[in-house]
Design a protein around this motif. Structure first.
Motif, short mmCIF file in Angstrom:
data_model
loop_
_atom_site.label_atom_id
_atom_site.label_comp_id
_atom_site.label_asym_id
_atom_site.label_seq_id
_atom_site.Cartn_x
_atom_site.Cartn_y
_atom_site.Cartn_z
N VAL A 154 0.86 -1.20 0.00
CA VAL A 154 0.00 0.00 0.00
C VAL A 154 0.89 1.24 0.00
N TYR A 155 1.96 1.18 0.82
CA TYR A 155 2.88 2.33 0.91
C TYR A 155 3.47 2.63 -0.47
N LEU A 156 3.93 1.59 -1.17
CA LEU A 156 4.54 1.79 -2.49
C LEU A 156 3.53 2.39 -3.47
N ARG A 157 2.30 1.89 -3.40
CA ARG A 157 1.26 2.40 -4.30
C ARG A 157 1.01 3.89 -4.04
N LEU A 158 0.93 4.23 -2.75
CA LEU A 158 0.71 5.65 -2.40
C LEU A 158 1.92 6.51 -2.75
N ALA A 159 3.11 5.95 -2.51
CA ALA A 159 4.34 6.73 -2.74
C ALA A 159 4.62 6.98 -4.21
N LEU A 173 8.63 12.92 -1.19
CA LEU A 173 9.00 12.05 -0.07
C LEU A 173 10.51 12.10 0.16
N LEU A 174 11.27 12.19 -0.94
CA LEU A 174 12.73 12.31 -0.82
C LEU A 174 13.10 13.60 -0.09
N MET A 175 12.43 14.71 -0.44
CA MET A 175 12.71 16.00 0.23
C MET A 175 12.37 15.91 1.72
N VAL A 176 11.23 15.27 2.01
CA VAL A 176 10.82 15.13 3.42
C VAL A 176 11.83 14.27 4.17
N ALA A 177 12.31 13.20 3.50
CA ALA A 177 13.28 12.30 4.14
C ALA A 177 14.58 13.04 4.43
N VAL A 178 15.07 13.79 3.44
CA VAL A 178 16.32 14.53 3.62
C VAL A 178 16.16 15.53 4.77
N THR A 179 15.01 16.23 4.77
CA THR A 179 14.76 17.21 5.84
C THR A 179 14.71 16.52 7.20
N GLY A 219 13.44 20.33 17.97
CA GLY A 219 13.77 19.38 16.90
C GLY A 219 12.83 18.18 16.94
N GLY A 220 12.56 17.68 18.15
CA GLY A 220 11.65 16.54 18.29
C GLY A 220 10.24 16.88 17.82
N MET A 221 9.81 18.10 18.17
CA MET A 221 8.47 18.56 17.73
C MET A 221 8.37 18.57 16.22
N VAL A 222 9.44 19.06 15.57
CA VAL A 222 9.43 19.17 14.10
C VAL A 222 9.50 17.78 13.45
N LEU A 223 10.21 16.86 14.13
CA LEU A 223 10.37 15.51 13.56
C LEU A 223 9.04 14.75 13.48
N VAL A 224 8.14 15.01 14.44
CA VAL A 224 6.88 14.24 14.49
C VAL A 224 6.10 14.33 13.17
N PRO A 225 5.74 15.56 12.69
CA PRO A 225 4.99 15.60 11.43
C PRO A 225 5.82 15.12 10.23
N LEU A 226 7.15 15.37 10.28
CA LEU A 226 7.99 14.95 9.14
C LEU A 226 7.97 13.42 9.01
N LEU A 227 8.14 12.72 10.15
CA LEU A 227 8.18 11.26 10.09
C LEU A 227 6.82 10.67 9.74
N LEU A 228 5.76 11.26 10.30
CA LEU A 228 4.41 10.74 10.00
C LEU A 228 4.08 10.94 8.52
N ARG A 229 4.51 12.10 7.96
CA ARG A 229 4.25 12.33 6.53
C ARG A 229 5.12 11.40 5.67
N PHE A 272 0.51 19.39 11.90
CA PHE A 272 0.45 19.34 10.42
C PHE A 272 -0.17 20.60 9.82
N GLY A 273 -0.63 21.52 10.68
CA GLY A 273 -1.38 22.70 10.21
C GLY A 273 -0.63 23.50 9.16
N TYR A 274 0.67 23.67 9.37
CA TYR A 274 1.46 24.49 8.43
C TYR A 274 2.57 23.66 7.79
N PHE A 275 2.26 22.39 7.50
CA PHE A 275 3.29 21.49 6.99
C PHE A 275 3.86 21.99 5.65
N ASP A 276 2.99 22.50 4.77
CA ASP A 276 3.46 22.98 3.46
C ASP A 276 4.44 24.14 3.64
#
Lengths: 58, 450
Positions: free
Chosen positions: A2-7, A17-23, A43-53, B55-59
């Motif tokens: 499913v992940y591959l299909r979505l990705a 996804l590559l940009m998000v991974a690098v970030t 840094g931990g706060m920022v990592l949460v949405p990055l990893l989930l995305r 996620f509000g301002y993720f973009d």
């Protein structure tokens, strides 16, 4: 599967996804080098949405 | 209504306590206020709202990350330094042109990233010693760079406060270029004239920005007198570091071309998104300047962006909790009850005051309800003017992020920061008055620009 299909849903998705991974990796590296606790927490706060995305959970 | 008022007061109290009382970063203050809001409204079992809000301002977060990588790549490749040098050598004998070019140079990173700190941390550092060498006092040069940084944040193509305000009322970021330019350009020209009058030493034409910066040593004590042997050595060494040819302009030109092509093509050119455009620009910057270690540039860029990214995540949590607890609705309803003339006065006072903690948080918490209260007042021009007011907060104490960064760059400490802040009082009041005028006559300005 499913992940591959979505990705690969469009040609831009894997690029983004590559940009998000690098970030995410760069944020994690910065967190590990941070000396102040507040910097590490931010840094931990920022990592949460990055990893989930990156995992396309959300 | 009382539960919402109590929740709102507890959130604002927590925000001020963490940011001003405990002197913690704005990111932690906004996230902490969100947590307190959940607790005050009896929703501690709904912590998932903090993750939702992140996620509000993720973009916007991804735009800032890639834009800062682009700026870090430009700086590591020596391209920023080279462009500064070319401008100083060409315009050193013309004070007005020098100050205009300096203003453009300071604004450029803010225009591309939507972050005033990006401008203060990158080109601001190059421009400051050049102006000091030209005879502009340190405090005035610092104030000029601070003004350029926030005007760059407001100017198109990327204005994050407008994006945040727009996302609050589902307004797309389209058609803002001209209003934002009309708002940012007059103060930018006025600030350039203000500084040009202080230029006392025409003849900077032979010097380079890097040589001037190294001589100034960041201490504000620009070397007086003529060219001695060590100065000539510095210049010849600096000449060896120059990057010849047109290629230094390629990353910036390609970036602008991509942005322009998407906007004028009416959909015939596919929009790859602003983050990808910056990523392409960063790769080009690594190829068009001095050799760069790509990962070091990426890591440095993300490191610079991290505090701003944190504020965006925290602001998202704050807004999510404010929405869930009904605080946002309460603010909107309260704002709608105020007569329009007073809403503008409230905007002029509240947005910069809240922006003193974070311009982005101010855009979200205060900007959205105020824009809703001003519906029908040409929303595009109104949102653009509100972004200027929110950006003004970056100049205000207690955090005064931009003046603080500038005084850090000059290693001047609290005294320099205070001097810069005093120099910013009159320009700051004039900027607020300018925003008031634009808000008051937004429909007429909108018609003029359309």
């Amino acid at each position: 599967m499913v992940y591959l299909r979505l990705a690969t849903a469009s040609w831009l998705t894997p690029v983004y996804l590559l940009m998000v991974a690098v970030t995410a990796v760069a944020v994690a590296t910065n967190v590990l080098k941070q000396r102040s606790l507040s910097g590490q927490v931010i840094g931990g706060m920022v990592l949460v949405p990055l990893l989930l995305r990156l995992l396309m959970v959300k | 209504m009382w539960p919402q008022i109590l929740t709102f007061l507890s959130m604002i109290g927590a925000f001020l306590l963490i940011a001003a009382g405990l002197r913690q970063p704005a990111a932690l203050a906004t996230a902490g206020a969100a947590f307190v809001g959940l607790a005050a409204s009896g929703r501690l079992d709904q912590l998932h709202h903090l993750v939702e809000g992140a996620f509000g301002y993720f973009d916007v977060l991804l735009i800032i990350a890639m834009a800062m990588v682009f700026m870090a790549a430009l700086e590591s490749a020596g391209i920023l330094e080279e462009i500064s040098t070319r401008i100083t050598r060409r315009l050193g004998k013309r004070p007005m042109l020098l100050s205009l070019a300096s203003m453009l140079l300071v604004m450029a990173p803010g225009m591309l990233t939507g972050s005033s700190t990006a401008a203060a941390l990158t080109t601001g550092r190059f421009v400051l010693p050049v102006l000091m060498e030209a005879g502009v006092p340190l405090a005035k040069a610092g104030a000029f760079v601070a003004l350029g940084a926030i005007l760059g944040m407001v100017a198109p193509p990327v204005n994050v406060p407008v994006m945040i305000i727009g996302s609050g009322i589902d307004m797309p970021y389209v058609g803002f270029d001209l209003p934002l330019l009309a708002i940012a350009l007059p103060p930018a020209i006025a600030a350039s004239v203000w500084v040009a009058r202080s230029v006392r030493r025409p003849g900077l034409g032979g010097r380079s920005a890097a040589a001037t910066a190294s001589e100034a040593g960041g201490t504000g004590s620009a070397t007086e007198g003529g060219r001695d042997a060590s100065s000539r050595d510095t210049d010849s060494h600096d000449d060896e570091r120059r990057i010849p040819g047109f290629k230094v302009y390629i990353p910036i030109l390609v970036l602008l071309a991509m942005m322009l092509a998407v906007r004028v093509s009416n959909g015939s050119v596919p929009d790859p998104g602003i983050p990808l455009m910056f990523a392409v620009g960063a790769v080009l910057a690594m190829l068009c300047g001095r050799p760069v270690r790509p990962w070091e540039a990426i890591e440095r860029g993300i490191g610079l962006a991290l505090p701003v990214m944190g504020v965006l995540v925290g602001a998202g949590m704050f807004v999510q909790v404010a929405t869930v607890t009904g605080v946002r609705g309460f603010l909107v309803v309260s704002a709608l009850d105020i007569p329009m003339a007073w809403v503008i006065v409230v905007a002029v006072l509240a947005l910069p005051a809240f922006g003193a903690i974070s311009a982005y948080a101010s855009s979200s918490v205060m900007g959205v309800p105020i824009l809703l209260a001003l519906l029908g007042n040409n929303e595009v021009v109104t949102a653009a003017a509100l972004s200027l007011l929110a950006a003004l907060g970056d100049l205000l104490p207690p955090i005064a992020i931009v003046p603080s960064l500038i005084s850090q760059a000059t290693q001047g400490g609290a005294q320099t920061r205070g001097d810069i802040l005093r120099r910013l009082v009159v320009p700051g009041v004039l900027l607020a008055a300018w925003a008031y005028i634009v808000l008051r006559w937004a429909p007429a300005i909108g018609r003029l620009l359309s």
